[in-house]
Design a protein around this motif. Sequence first.
Motif, short mmCIF file in Angstrom:
data_model
loop_
_atom_site.label_atom_id
_atom_site.label_comp_id
_atom_site.label_asym_id
_atom_site.label_seq_id
_atom_site.Cartn_x
_atom_site.Cartn_y
_atom_site.Cartn_z
N SER A 1 -53.57 48.84 63.23
CA SER A 1 -54.53 49.18 62.03
C SER A 1 -55.57 49.82 62.66
O SER A 1 -56.17 50.95 61.93
CB SER A 1 -54.46 48.13 61.01
N SER A 2 -56.41 49.38 63.65
CA SER A 2 -57.51 49.65 64.13
C SER A 2 -57.38 51.03 64.75
O SER A 2 -58.22 51.99 64.49
CB SER A 2 -57.98 48.71 65.15
N THR A 3 -56.18 51.36 65.48
CA THR A 3 -55.98 52.64 66.31
C THR A 3 -55.68 53.59 65.03
O THR A 3 -56.18 54.71 65.08
CB THR A 3 -54.67 52.61 66.89
N MET A 4 -55.16 53.26 63.78
CA MET A 4 -54.95 54.28 62.82
C MET A 4 -56.09 54.46 62.23
O MET A 4 -56.46 55.81 61.98
CB MET A 4 -53.86 53.51 61.70
N LEU B 1 -43.16 45.67 61.37
CA LEU B 1 -43.94 44.11 61.76
C LEU B 1 -44.36 43.43 60.43
O LEU B 1 -44.07 42.22 60.30
CB LEU B 1 -45.12 44.44 62.68
N ARG B 2 -44.71 43.89 59.34
CA ARG B 2 -45.25 43.24 58.03
C ARG B 2 -43.83 43.02 57.42
O ARG B 2 -43.82 41.69 56.51
CB ARG B 2 -45.86 44.25 57.14
N VAL C 1 -48.06 60.71 65.76
CA VAL C 1 -48.54 59.32 66.41
C VAL C 1 -48.80 58.43 65.06
O VAL C 1 -48.67 57.54 65.20
CB VAL C 1 -49.84 59.71 67.42
N TYR C 2 -49.56 58.89 64.25
CA TYR C 2 -49.93 58.23 63.38
C TYR C 2 -48.99 57.75 62.42
O TYR C 2 -48.87 56.66 62.10
CB TYR C 2 -50.97 59.18 62.35
N ARG D 1 -47.64 53.81 61.86
CA ARG D 1 -47.60 53.40 60.70
C ARG D 1 -46.32 52.72 60.30
O ARG D 1 -46.24 51.62 59.79
CB ARG D 1 -47.96 54.36 59.48
N GLN D 2 -45.26 53.41 60.84
CA GLN D 2 -43.80 52.84 60.67
C GLN D 2 -43.74 51.36 61.58
O GLN D 2 -43.16 50.55 60.80
CB GLN D 2 -42.85 53.84 61.58
#
Length: 85
Positions: free
Chosen positions: A30-33, A60-61, A49-50, A54-55
Amino acid sequence: MSKPNTVFNLGLRDIDLIEDAINLVIAKRSSTMNMLAESTIKNINDMTVYQEIRQEVSELRDLLGRLHNQKNWYRPANEAVYVSG
């Protein structure tokens, strides 16, 4: 060909460690996003990449949700009202 193991013997501490590790990966991704979104002028939804990150976060969630749903929560045996926490 061998069959995959479908029965796992994990303790409560093992599950906690797995959940903590997944949450850490989600936080890093999330930080990278956020950094990608702040550092670009382009529409972030057009960035491959984004979208991949996100996928991964979404998967993971979903995994955390499945782990949560498999837990057996304590319920008292009698009919008394139980308030947890």
